[in-house]
Design a protein around this motif. Structure first.
Motif, PDB file in Angstrom:
ATOM      1  N   ILE A  87      45.567 -38.883-109.246  1.00 51.68           N
ATOM      2  CA  ILE A  87      44.201 -38.512-109.627  1.00 51.68           C
ATOM      3  C   ILE A  87      44.296 -37.239-110.442  1.00 51.68           C
ATOM      4  CG2 ILE A  87      41.911 -37.903-108.774  1.00 51.68           C
ATOM      5  CD1 ILE A  87      42.493 -39.476-106.240  1.00 51.68           C
ATOM      6  N   ASP A  88      44.091 -37.362-111.752  1.00 47.53           N
ATOM      7  CA  ASP A  88      44.256 -36.220-112.653  1.00 47.53           C
ATOM      8  C   ASP A  88      42.985 -35.380-112.683  1.00 47.53           C
ATOM      9  OD1 ASP A  88      45.495 -34.552-114.404  1.00 47.53           O
ATOM     10  OD2 ASP A  88      45.327 -35.863-116.145  1.00 47.53           O
ATOM     11  N   HIS A  89      43.113 -34.076-112.563  1.00 46.47           N
ATOM     12  CA  HIS A  89      42.005 -33.119-112.507  1.00 46.47           C
ATOM     13  C   HIS A  89      41.206 -33.251-111.216  1.00 46.47           C
ATOM     14  CE1 HIS A  89      42.849 -31.880-116.583  1.00 46.47           C
ATOM     15  NE2 HIS A  89      42.730 -33.132-116.991  1.00 46.47           N
ATOM     16  N   GLY A  90      40.894 -34.480-110.816  1.00 46.97           N
ATOM     17  CA  GLY A  90      40.351 -34.713-109.484  1.00 46.97           C
ATOM     18  C   GLY A  90      38.841 -34.637-109.363  1.00 46.97           C
ATOM     19  N   MET A  91      38.232 -33.576-109.809  1.00 48.65           N
ATOM     20  CA  MET A  91      36.833 -33.304-109.494  1.00 48.65           C
ATOM     21  C   MET A  91      35.920 -34.488-109.796  1.00 48.65           C
ATOM     22  SD  MET A  91      34.746 -31.129-108.231  1.00 48.65           S
ATOM     23  CE  MET A  91      35.710 -29.627-108.197  1.00 48.65           C
ATOM     24  N   GLY A  92      35.118 -34.853-108.798  1.00 47.61           N
ATOM     25  CA  GLY A  92      34.101 -35.875-108.996  1.00 47.61           C
ATOM     26  C   GLY A  92      34.542 -37.300-108.765  1.00 47.61           C
ATOM     27  N   VAL A  93      35.795 -37.530-108.411  1.00 49.63           N
ATOM     28  CA  VAL A  93      36.259 -38.892-108.146  1.00 49.63           C
ATOM     29  C   VAL A  93      35.694 -39.370-106.812  1.00 49.63           C
ATOM     30  CG1 VAL A  93      38.301 -40.292-107.588  1.00 49.63           C
ATOM     31  CG2 VAL A  93      38.351 -38.706-109.523  1.00 49.63           C
ATOM     32  N   VAL A  94      35.195 -40.616-106.787  1.00 51.15           N
ATOM     33  CA  VAL A  94      34.657 -41.218-105.566  1.00 51.15           C
ATOM     34  C   VAL A  94      35.268 -42.602-105.411  1.00 51.15           C
ATOM     35  CG1 VAL A  94      32.593 -42.048-104.377  1.00 51.15           C
ATOM     36  CG2 VAL A  94      32.472 -39.962-105.755  1.00 51.15           C
ATOM     37  N   ILE A  95      35.810 -42.877-104.212  1.00 51.24           N
ATOM     38  CA  ILE A  95      36.399 -44.182-103.909  1.00 51.24           C
ATOM     39  C   ILE A  95      35.760 -44.692-102.627  1.00 51.24           C
ATOM     40  CG2 ILE A  95      38.520 -45.434-103.387  1.00 51.24           C
ATOM     41  CD1 ILE A  95      40.060 -43.331-104.934  1.00 51.24           C
ATOM     42  N   GLY A  96      35.099 -45.838-102.714  1.00 50.98           N
ATOM     43  CA  GLY A  96      34.331 -46.373-101.601  1.00 50.98           C
ATOM     44  C   GLY A  96      35.173 -47.042-100.526  1.00 50.98           C
ATOM     45  N   GLU A  97      34.501 -47.369 -99.431  1.00 48.00           N
ATOM     46  CA  GLU A  97      35.170 -47.851 -98.216  1.00 48.00           C
ATOM     47  C   GLU A  97      35.977 -49.121 -98.424  1.00 48.00           C
ATOM     48  OE1 GLU A  97      34.035 -49.349 -93.667  1.00 48.00           O
ATOM     49  OE2 GLU A  97      32.453 -48.991 -95.148  1.00 48.00           O
ATOM     50  N   THR A  98      35.459 -50.091 -99.162  1.00 47.34           N
ATOM     51  CA  THR A  98      36.148 -51.376 -99.292  1.00 47.34           C
ATOM     52  C   THR A  98      36.921 -51.491-100.605  1.00 47.34           C
ATOM     53  OG1 THR A  98      34.198 -52.482-100.247  1.00 47.34           O
ATOM     54  CG2 THR A  98      34.413 -52.495 -97.850  1.00 47.34           C
ATOM     55  N   ALA A  99      37.107 -50.373-101.292  1.00 49.71           N
ATOM     56  CA  ALA A  99      37.908 -50.389-102.519  1.00 49.71           C
ATOM     57  C   ALA A  99      39.371 -50.649-102.180  1.00 49.71           C
ATOM     58  CB  ALA A  99      37.764 -49.069-103.262  1.00 49.71           C
ATOM     59  N   VAL A 100      40.042 -51.358-103.081  1.00 50.43           N
ATOM     60  CA  VAL A 100      41.477 -51.617-102.967  1.00 50.43           C
ATOM     61  C   VAL A 100      42.123 -51.198-104.278  1.00 50.43           C
ATOM     62  CG1 VAL A 100      43.280 -53.349-102.602  1.00 50.43           C
ATOM     63  CG2 VAL A 100      41.094 -53.554-101.398  1.00 50.43           C
ATOM     64  N   VAL A 101      43.147 -50.354-104.197  1.00 44.24           N
ATOM     65  CA  VAL A 101      43.805 -49.818-105.387  1.00 44.24           C
ATOM     66  C   VAL A 101      45.288 -50.148-105.303  1.00 44.24           C
ATOM     67  CG1 VAL A 101      44.356 -47.729-106.699  1.00 44.24           C
ATOM     68  CG2 VAL A 101      42.108 -47.973-105.605  1.00 44.24           C
ATOM     69  N   GLY A 102      45.832 -50.714-106.379  1.00 42.18           N
ATOM     70  CA  GLY A 102      47.233 -51.095-106.405  1.00 42.18           C
ATOM     71  C   GLY A 102      48.163 -49.909-106.607  1.00 42.18           C
ATOM     72  N   ASP A 103      49.393 -50.201-106.976  1.00 42.19           N
ATOM     73  CA  ASP A 103      50.409 -49.174-107.177  1.00 42.19           C
ATOM     74  C   ASP A 103      50.365 -48.611-108.596  1.00 42.19           C
ATOM     75  OD1 ASP A 103      51.298 -49.710-104.604  1.00 42.19           O
ATOM     76  OD2 ASP A 103      52.851 -51.103-105.273  1.00 42.19           O
ATOM     77  N   ASP A 104      50.789 -47.341-108.732  1.00 40.42           N
ATOM     78  CA  ASP A 104      50.950 -46.698-110.044  1.00 40.42           C
ATOM     79  C   ASP A 104      49.641 -46.640-110.838  1.00 40.42           C
ATOM     80  OD1 ASP A 104      53.878 -46.338-109.822  1.00 40.42           O
ATOM     81  OD2 ASP A 104      53.901 -48.535-109.886  1.00 40.42           O
ATOM     82  N   VAL A 105      48.550 -46.418-110.144  1.00 36.68           N
ATOM     83  CA  VAL A 105      47.231 -46.314-110.779  1.00 36.68           C
ATOM     84  C   VAL A 105      46.945 -44.857-111.116  1.00 36.68           C
ATOM     85  CG1 VAL A 105      44.737 -46.554-110.346  1.00 36.68           C
ATOM     86  CG2 VAL A 105      46.324 -48.390-109.689  1.00 36.68           C
ATOM     87  N   VAL A 106      46.245 -44.639-112.244  1.00 39.89           N
ATOM     88  CA  VAL A 106      45.824 -43.304-112.661  1.00 39.89           C
ATOM     89  C   VAL A 106      44.306 -43.268-112.742  1.00 39.89           C
ATOM     90  CG1 VAL A 106      45.923 -41.533-114.463  1.00 39.89           C
ATOM     91  CG2 VAL A 106      47.941 -42.932-113.982  1.00 39.89           C
ATOM     92  N   LEU A 107      43.692 -42.306-112.068  1.00 38.18           N
ATOM     93  CA  LEU A 107      42.250 -42.084-112.137  1.00 38.18           C
ATOM     94  C   LEU A 107      42.011 -40.695-112.705  1.00 38.18           C
ATOM     95  CD1 LEU A 107      41.111 -43.319-108.583  1.00 38.18           C
ATOM     96  CD2 LEU A 107      41.266 -44.660-110.690  1.00 38.18           C
ATOM     97  N   PHE A 108      41.200 -40.598-113.759  1.00 37.77           N
ATOM     98  CA  PHE A 108      40.826 -39.298-114.297  1.00 37.77           C
ATOM     99  C   PHE A 108      39.537 -38.802-113.632  1.00 37.77           C
ATOM    100  CE2 PHE A 108      43.793 -40.777-117.448  1.00 37.77           C
ATOM    101  CZ  PHE A 108      44.441 -39.610-117.853  1.00 37.77           C
ATOM    102  N   HIS A 109      39.225 -37.540-113.866  1.00 38.84           N
ATOM    103  CA  HIS A 109      38.113 -36.908-113.156  1.00 38.84           C
ATOM    104  C   HIS A 109      36.797 -37.632-113.417  1.00 38.84           C
ATOM    105  CE1 HIS A 109      38.330 -35.028-117.153  1.00 38.84           C
ATOM    106  NE2 HIS A 109      37.032 -34.860-117.055  1.00 38.84           N
ATOM    107  N   GLY A 110      35.958 -37.650-112.401  1.00 34.66           N
ATOM    108  CA  GLY A 110      34.649 -38.279-112.513  1.00 34.66           C
ATOM    109  C   GLY A 110      34.652 -39.783-112.364  1.00 34.66           C
ATOM    110  N   ALA A 111      35.805 -40.398-112.139  1.00 37.26           N
ATOM    111  CA  ALA A 111      35.854 -41.854-111.977  1.00 37.26           C
ATOM    112  C   ALA A 111      35.241 -42.254-110.640  1.00 37.26           C
ATOM    113  CB  ALA A 111      37.295 -42.343-112.064  1.00 37.26           C
ATOM    114  N   THR A 112      34.541 -43.384-110.643  1.00 40.37           N
ATOM    115  CA  THR A 112      33.891 -43.883-109.427  1.00 40.37           C
ATOM    116  C   THR A 112      34.273 -45.332-109.189  1.00 40.37           C
ATOM    117  OG1 THR A 112      31.979 -42.419-109.693  1.00 40.37           O
ATOM    118  CG2 THR A 112      31.689 -44.364-108.302  1.00 40.37           C
TER     119      THR A 112
END
Length: 219
Positions: A87-112
């Motif tokens: 998670i790059d920069h981080g601020m504002g990222v939200v990941i919900g309860e039933t979300a599923v994320v695979g391997d080697d994923v990149v999330l930038f700031h503010g991603a939901t």
């Protein structure tokens, strides 16, 4: 003991993922001490282990909220996150309860990774491996994002995105991207028509066009 070593190996992988994903990271110590996105993932890993025990669900939720206050990243302990998430920069990222994320994923700031329904059950997205989500992007509902897909900054995704595709706009429009090699968060140069396979033509115009489909730069 084996479980402890396995847990430590995952933490080391998280450090390396940050160093691989951010050219500004110069050492493991810098990442471990100064990267809130990494801290948020580590806090999640502890909270998620607690969440698996019914008696510890309330403490797990409270821990996730403490991590949110400290890092600006909210990850529900019930979410399922793969290995080497960065998670790059981080601020504002939200990941919900039933979300599923695979391997080697990149999330930038503010991603939901959010929901569109108040019903119980699967209501958050599923991301495949090597997905890149640009800053401010919203992926809503139980949609599937295929392996290697890229979501542009500020895109709003409410439909499935096939593997290797780019989704941009509001609502997001999906288009295919042909690649000559697999690269994390990177887009290859345009292919030269009639040239041998794998040949690219890096003109100024071609390079500008490639940047437009790379969500990693839209920060």
């Amino acid at each position: 003991m084996k479980r402890t070593w396995r847990f430590l190996r995952v933490l080391r992988e998280d450090l390396q993922a940050a160093r691989d994903g951010d050219p500004a990271a110069h050492s493991n110590a810098e990442v471990a001490l100064g990267y809130p996105g990494v801290h948020a993932v580590w806090g999640y890993r502890v909270a998620h282990r607690m969440w698996r025990e019914p008696a510890l669900r309330l403490p797990a939720r409270l821990l996730s909220q403490a991590v949110r206050a400290a890092t600006g990243v909210e990850i529900h302990p019930g979410a399922q996150l793969g290995r080497r998430l960065f998670i790059d920069h981080g601020m504002g990222v939200v990941i919900g309860e039933t979300a599923v994320v695979g391997d080697d994923v990149v999330l930038f700031h503010g991603a939901t990774l959010g929901g569109r329904s108040m019903r119980q059950g699967k209501r958050h997205p599923t991301l495949g491996d090597r997905v890149v989500v640009g800053s401010g992007a919203k992926i809503l509902g139980p949609v599937w994002i295929g392996d290697g897909a890229q979501i542009g900054a500020n895109a709003v995704v409410v439909k499935d995105v096939p593997a290797g595709a780019v989704a941009v706009g509001v609502p997001a429009v999906v288009r295919e991207v042909h690649r000559t090699a697999e690269a994390r968060g990177a887009v290859d140069g345009p292919l030269v028509v009639g040239a041998p396979a794998g040949t690219t033509a890096w003109t100024d115009r071609a390079e500008d066009a490639s940047l437009l489909v790379d969500p990693a730069i839209w920060i």
